[in-house]
Scaffold this active site. Structure first.
Site, PDB file in Angstrom:
ATOM      1  N   HIS A  75       0.750  -1.367   0.142  1.00 21.87           N
ATOM      2  CA  HIS A  75       0.053  -0.127   0.016  1.00 21.87           C
ATOM      3  C   HIS A  75       1.040   1.200  -0.052  1.00 21.87           C
ATOM      4  CE1 HIS A  75      -3.610  -2.402   0.551  1.00 21.87           C
ATOM      5  NE2 HIS A  75      -3.155  -2.764   1.922  1.00 21.87           N
TER       6      HIS A  75
HETATM    7 ZN   LIG Z   1      -4.268  -7.198   3.484  1.00 19.96          ZN
END
Ligand SMILES: [Zn+2]
Length: 385
Positions: free
Chosen positions: A143
């Site tokens: 992320h």
């Molecule tokens: Zn995850």
């Protein structure tokens, strides 16, 4: 089968592990527990999955900071570095640092450098032929953005390693089975056709990072090289594997990568604390097995997994699958299930079989069929399929 076993013996399997990384603590309230890697090591040992002949366990070293700039901005790295010296400034918050998800914990910069160093070392060994398979359980921070932290991810070890391998002329496919969409890696390569990035995850309509729908197939020249397979909550093994097998092997086969980078997050499991899929150990193991089969060389990273004991068990199954080994419980009958959590019974790492049924199952299947049809229509032709 015998030939396969012979092949596995000739391969070099590398596990990246250190007590130092797995002992790192984000605090009692934070769901990310590096300790699961240590529990995995205990299970690997208990299940005879650490065979010194063609395996190597290496301790990760901090990555050379200059490599980070292949993906991250200098400004962001400076901010992250400054967290080491105490003190907090507002620009840190703007970069996602010091939030509930990405707390500024003492030693965080070194932790991130070392975890990224493990993935980097794996990439180097794969490129140089010193390894066929590498697994870095405390890696897969998919992320993290170029200029910010998010979703428990500060440095994007996958994006950095992929960028490094591209620079060396390697063709890279990225397969992300974590329950969360791998948005950081997607953003890094969305406009490039040099990387095929496939992510199968719980739909962004019900979970962070709220994106990663099937119609996001990349940008400009990269159109068709970003592939998203969102699934509805409660999708079980059957739905999951239908979607995975329909899309991933054909595309990776057509793309013909030199090396596959994978995030094998265990948060797709039905007992995960953050995800809402209904996948069992059987579905997870099968997906990892397929990833190994379609990867000439494989750099696997652990990603998420918030049920600590289940994650350790699933990663143990994953390691067995990618090494072509069969888990054998050395302590079957001697140790009760409570040692590794109540759900891990002595003698097996697997769950009891589970499948959904009724309207919810039909809905999940219907949605998966729509996604598969969309990708076959809009992405497959770009790859000559
Ligand atoms: Zn995850």
């Amino acid at each position: 089968m015998k030939k396969e076993a012979e092949n596995n013996k000739n391969q070099k399997h590398v596990l990246v592990y250190s007590d130092k990384l797995s002992g790192f603590d984000f605090g009692p309230a934070h769901p990310f527990k590096p300790m699961r890697a240590r529990y995995m090591m205990e299970l690997l040992s208990r299940y005879s999955l650490l065979n010194p002949k063609n395996q190597l366990v290496i301790a990760p070293e901090p990555i050379d900071e200059n490599l980070l700039y292949l993906f991250h901005t200098r400004e962001y790295i400076e901010l992250l570095k400054r967290t080491e010296h105490g003190g907090f400034t507002l620009d840190m918050l703007k970069a996602g640092l010091g939030t509930e998800d990405n707390p500024i914990v003492p030693g965080i910069y070194d932790f991130c450098l070392t975890s990224a160093g493990g993935t980097h070392k794996g990439a180097e060994m794969l490129m140089g032929g010193a390894a066929d398979v590498v697994f870095n359980p405390i890696g897969g921070f998919h992320h993290a953005g170029a200029d910010h932290a998010e979703g428990f991810c500060y440095l994007n070890d996958c994006a950095v390693a992929i960028a490094e391998m591209l620079q060396k002329g390697k063709r890279i496919a990225y397969i992300d089975i974590d329950v969360h969409f791998g948005n950081g890696v997607r953003d890094a390569f969305a406009s490039s056709r040099e990387v095929l990035a496939v992510s199968i995850h719980e739909s962004g309509s019900t979970i962070y990072p709220w994106t990663g729908f099937q119609n996001d197939i990349g940008v400009g020249a990269g159109k068709g090289y970003t592939v998203n397979i969102p699934l509805l909550q409660k999708s079980d093994d059957e739905v999951y594997l239908y979607a995975f097998e329909s899309i991933v092997p054909p595309l990776v086969g057509a793309f013909k990568p030199d090396i596959v980078v994978a995030v094998i997050g265990a948060d797709i499991h039905r007992e995960d604390l953050l995800g809402h899929l209904s996948v069992t150990s059987f579905g997870y193991e099968k997906a990892v097995r397929i990833i190994r089969e379609i990867s000439p060389r494989l750099l696997a990273t652990g990603g998420g997994g918030y049920n600590v004991y289940k994650t350790a068990a699933l990663w143990t199954l994953a390691w067995a699958a990618i090494c072509g080994l069969e888990p054998v419980d050395n302590y079957a009958g001697l140790v009760g299930g409570m040692m590794y959590g109540p759900e891990t019974q002595s003698g097996t790492l697997h769950d009891k079989p589970f499948a959904t049924s009724g309207d919810s199952k039909n809905e999940c299947f219907e949605h998966a069929r729509e996604v598969v049809a969309y990708l076959k229509k809009n992405v497959f032709p770009i790859h000559g399929l």
